[in-house]
Motif scaffolding. Structure first.
Motif, mmCIF file in Angstrom:
data_model
loop_
_atom_site.group_PDB
_atom_site.id
_atom_site.type_symbol
_atom_site.label_atom_id
_atom_site.label_comp_id
_atom_site.label_asym_id
_atom_site.label_seq_id
_atom_site.Cartn_x
_atom_site.Cartn_y
_atom_site.Cartn_z
ATOM 1 N N ARG A 1 124.903 25.119 -14.113
ATOM 2 C CA ARG A 1 124.522 23.721 -14.329
ATOM 3 C C ARG A 1 123.382 23.378 -13.383
ATOM 4 N N PHE A 2 122.252 22.997 -13.941
ATOM 5 C CA PHE A 2 121.089 22.625 -13.140
ATOM 6 C C PHE A 2 121.036 21.103 -13.006
ATOM 7 N N THR A 3 120.883 20.602 -11.787
ATOM 8 C CA THR A 3 120.744 19.169 -11.565
ATOM 9 C C THR A 3 119.370 18.712 -12.067
ATOM 10 N N PRO A 4 119.195 17.390 -12.259
ATOM 11 C CA PRO A 4 117.868 16.902 -12.700
ATOM 12 C C PRO A 4 116.739 17.349 -11.784
ATOM 13 N N SER A 5 116.993 17.387 -10.465
ATOM 14 C CA SER A 5 115.918 17.818 -9.559
ATOM 15 C C SER A 5 115.576 19.286 -9.781
ATOM 16 N N ALA A 6 116.594 20.105 -10.069
ATOM 17 C CA ALA A 6 116.341 21.522 -10.340
ATOM 18 C C ALA A 6 115.549 21.679 -11.639
ATOM 19 N N MET A 7 115.900 20.893 -12.651
ATOM 20 C CA MET A 7 115.161 20.968 -13.919
ATOM 21 C C MET A 7 113.714 20.537 -13.717
ATOM 22 N N ASN A 8 113.506 19.506 -12.899
ATOM 23 C CA ASN A 8 112.129 19.081 -12.615
ATOM 24 C C ASN A 8 111.348 20.184 -11.920
ATOM 25 N N ALA A 9 112.019 20.893 -10.994
ATOM 26 C CA ALA A 9 111.348 21.998 -10.300
ATOM 27 C C ALA A 9 111.002 23.114 -11.283
ATOM 28 N N LEU A 10 111.919 23.429 -12.200
ATOM 29 C CA LEU A 10 111.654 24.485 -13.179
ATOM 30 C C LEU A 10 110.494 24.111 -14.093
ATOM 31 N N CYS A 11 110.362 22.822 -14.387
ATOM 32 C CA CYS A 11 109.261 22.382 -15.248
ATOM 33 C C CYS A 11 107.908 22.509 -14.556
ATOM 34 N N GLN A 12 107.908 22.604 -13.218
ATOM 35 C CA GLN A 12 106.653 22.766 -12.491
ATOM 36 C C GLN A 12 106.238 24.228 -12.359
ATOM 37 N N HIS A 13 107.158 25.130 -12.669
ATOM 38 C CA HIS A 13 106.858 26.557 -12.545
ATOM 39 C C HIS A 13 105.975 27.010 -13.710
ATOM 40 N N THR A 14 105.132 27.996 -13.484
ATOM 41 C CA THR A 14 104.195 28.448 -14.534
ATOM 42 C C THR A 14 104.787 29.482 -15.478
ATOM 43 N N TRP A 15 105.907 30.097 -15.121
ATOM 44 C CA TRP A 15 106.623 31.059 -15.966
ATOM 45 C C TRP A 15 105.732 32.204 -16.469
ATOM 46 N N PRO A 16 105.188 33.004 -15.579
ATOM 47 C CA PRO A 16 104.372 34.146 -16.028
ATOM 48 C C PRO A 16 105.178 35.160 -16.829
ATOM 49 N N GLY A 17 106.501 35.232 -16.600
ATOM 50 C CA GLY A 17 107.345 36.159 -17.356
ATOM 51 C C GLY A 17 107.971 35.547 -18.583
ATOM 52 N N ASN A 18 107.640 34.263 -18.854
ATOM 53 C CA ASN A 18 108.069 33.571 -20.066
ATOM 54 C C ASN A 18 109.596 33.516 -20.214
ATOM 55 N N VAL A 19 110.080 33.583 -21.444
ATOM 56 C CA VAL A 19 111.510 33.391 -21.708
ATOM 57 C C VAL A 19 112.345 34.473 -21.031
ATOM 58 N N ARG A 20 111.814 35.678 -20.945
ATOM 59 C CA ARG A 20 112.550 36.759 -20.275
ATOM 60 C C ARG A 20 112.778 36.410 -18.804
ATOM 61 N N GLU A 21 111.785 35.804 -18.151
ATOM 62 C CA GLU A 21 111.932 35.404 -16.754
ATOM 63 C C GLU A 21 112.994 34.318 -16.615
ATOM 64 N N LEU A 22 113.002 33.357 -17.544
ATOM 65 C CA LEU A 22 114.008 32.293 -17.501
ATOM 66 C C LEU A 22 115.409 32.860 -17.680
ATOM 67 N N SER A 23 115.557 33.782 -18.607
ATOM 68 C CA SER A 23 116.863 34.412 -18.840
ATOM 69 C C SER A 23 117.359 35.113 -17.585
ATOM 70 N N ASN A 24 116.462 35.824 -16.908
ATOM 71 C CA ASN A 24 116.840 36.525 -15.679
ATOM 72 C C ASN A 24 117.248 35.544 -14.582
ATOM 73 N N LEU A 25 116.533 34.410 -14.480
ATOM 74 C CA LEU A 25 116.855 33.423 -13.455
ATOM 75 C C LEU A 25 118.234 32.814 -13.703
ATOM 76 N N VAL A 26 118.523 32.462 -14.957
ATOM 77 C CA VAL A 26 119.821 31.862 -15.280
ATOM 78 C C VAL A 26 120.950 32.826 -14.934
ATOM 79 N N GLU A 27 120.773 34.100 -15.256
ATOM 80 C CA GLU A 27 121.815 35.083 -14.942
ATOM 81 C C GLU A 27 121.967 35.245 -13.427
ATOM 82 N N ARG A 28 120.850 35.249 -12.714
ATOM 83 C CA ARG A 28 120.912 35.391 -11.253
ATOM 84 C C ARG A 28 121.682 34.232 -10.628
ATOM 85 N N MET A 29 121.393 32.996 -11.084
ATOM 86 C CA MET A 29 122.074 31.837 -10.525
ATOM 87 C C MET A 29 123.546 31.802 -10.926
ATOM 88 N N ALA A 30 123.880 32.353 -12.089
ATOM 89 C CA ALA A 30 125.282 32.420 -12.509
ATOM 90 C C ALA A 30 126.079 33.341 -11.591
#
Length: 472
Positions: free
Chosen positions: A327-356
């Motif tokens: 569960r990401f708080t609103p501040s965490a979601m705002n931070a993620l929206c500022q990231h450039t995501w060079p690894g795209n959806v694969r990078e996001l998937s890896n981050l979610v699993e890491r935080m889990a």
């Protein structure tokens, strides 16, 4: 295959054999109506051939044996059939394709695919892409448009944006969905081995070829061949691939027997192929052969409004694997929206699993994210959390904060300060107090600080405070 039965209603024996042979070559199981066994009638039927039939009554008798499956059954009707006009004029049956005689394989193949697309249009439920952003709606619309046809598709986009998923979705929404989907990464296989991987080889064709082996074109027969990272293919191999795409004929390495192939080609690359053509590293004729229907996959930074939906999708997959959702708080979601995501959806998937794994039960704040994802939002959150913690700490500190003593952390010194070091100092002080109150037990200190134990352990390592803590 029971689901591939094709009824042949044809009194001309020679024509019936010719049609049966062509359908069998295409992967169907032709069943001549006069020889159909009672137990076969209940099996799955893909269509019917209607040729030399004297009247509709004869045809209706054969179709009646199929029961409900006869309703709207796709029909290939010989143009010279005595009942062709009646079938075409029947408004209740729109699933009819006329076939001119003599029979031509290409026309038969084209008619079958047109019928399948008409009877089983691509279902929206087959579209696997998550998100309702404008770019993704356009991608889904293009997939629906191109899926029913055999046109070559060139999927463009950055690494990690989901190009293979596009290819699989096109296949799943196409009339070829019951046939194989075969993928090969052209950049991961050495140039000298790629020809064998694509076309197969005969026994003894080269050192190590101890047996005959089928290539990807043979394995994908009737289905879809996905050529990933086509931009990394060598020029000599591009020439050989172009010949196969043009003539639909290939030979195994070490063989001399030409084999026909019926595959749909979907290629993908993250490279600029038009620039590669100018540099002479990619053939222009192959480019135009592949890019009949170009489809560009948007980068994640171009569809940030899809972040919540993507995270929800990844959470579902984690739960299926036995992990906890995050569960990401609103501040965490705002931070993620500022990231450039060079690894795209694969990078996001890896981050979610890491935080889990790191924080299986807690709410993830911006300050809990790995440093490169925190952005400016995390600074505000750390400040607020530190001040709140101070209000709940020792009375002396609380009074100092409330009344603006000379060490008041809310007052900017005249000469300014290093904000990062200042906040780190506040955080270190609070951590030391929590450890003292908990007699050095990390788990108890984490509860006092309202953070996960794993988060506190990371901070102890970061600030070199591990020696002040005890296991637990």
């Amino acid at each position: 295959m029971k689901s591939s039965n094709f009824l042949i209603v044809e009194s001309d024996a020679a024509r019936a054999d010719a049609v049966s042979s062509a359908l069998a070559f295409m992967g169907y199981r032709p069943v001549q109506a006069g020889r159909m066994q009672p137990e076969e009638a209940a099996e799955g039927w893909r269509g019917a051939w209607v040729g030399t039939v004297e009247d509709e009554t004869e045809l209706e008798g054969y179709l009646a044996a199929l029961g409900r499956q006869a309703r709207n059954l796709p029909m290939l009707v010989a143009a010279d059939s005595p009942i062709a006009t009646a079938l075409i004029a029947d408004d209740a049956n729109q699933n009819v394709e006329l076939i001119d005689m003599p029979l031509r394989y290409e026309r038969l193949q084209e008619a079958l695919r047109a019928l399948q697309a008409r009877v089983q249009p691509p279902a929206q439920s087959n579209l696997r892409f998550v998100g309702q952003s404008g770019p993704m709606q356009r991608v889904n619309a293009l997939i629906r448009q191109v899926a029913p046809f055999d046109s070559s598709v060139l999927v463009l986009g950055e690494s990690g944006s989901g190009k293979e998923l596009v290819a699989r979705t096109i296949h799943d929404c196409s009339p070829r969905r019951d046939k194989p989907f075969v993928a090969i990464n052209c950049g991961a296989i050495p140039a000298e081995l790629l020809e064998s991987e694509l076309f197969g080889h005969e026994k003894g064709a080269f050192t190590g070829a101890i047996s005959t082996r089928k290539g990807r074109f043979e394995l994908a027969e009737g289905g879809t061949l996905f050529l990933d990272e086509i931009g990394d293919m060598s020029l000599p191999m591009q020439v050989k691939l172009l010949r196969v795409l043009q003539e639909r004929v290939f030979e195994r390495v070490g063989g001399n027997r030409a084999q026909r192939c019926d595959v749909r080609i979907i290629a993908a690359t993250h490279r600029d192929l038009e620039g590669a053509i100018e540099r002479g590293t990619f053939r222009e004729d192959l480019f135009y052969r592949l890019s009949v229907f170009p489809l560009e996959m948007p980068a994640l930074r171009q569809r940030l409004e899809d972040l919540p939906a993507l995270i929800a999708e990844f959470n579902q997959r984690l739960v299926q694997r036995g992990l906890s959702s995050v569960r990401f708080t609103p501040s965490a979601m705002n931070a993620l929206c500022q990231h450039t995501w060079p690894g795209n959806v694969r990078e996001l998937s890896n981050l979610v699993e890491r935080m889990a794994i790191l924080m299986p039960q807690g709410d993830i704040r911006a300050a809990d994210l790995p440093e490169k994802y925190r952005g400016a939002v995390a600074v505000e959150e750390v400040t607020g959390a530190a001040l709140i913690a101070m209000m709940e700490a020792e009375p002396e500190i609380t009074e100092t904060f409330r009344y603006g003593g000379e060490d008041d952390p809310s007052v900017l010194p005249q000469g300014g300060l290093d904000l990062k070091d200042h906040l780190a100092g506040i955080e270190i002080g609070l951590i030391r107090q929590a450890l003292d109150s908990a007699n050095g037990v990390v788990a108890h200190a984490a509860k006092l600080l309202r953070v996960q134990r794993t988060t506190l352990v990371e901070k102890l390592r970061k600030y070199g405070l591990s020696e002040a803590a005890q296991a637990g």
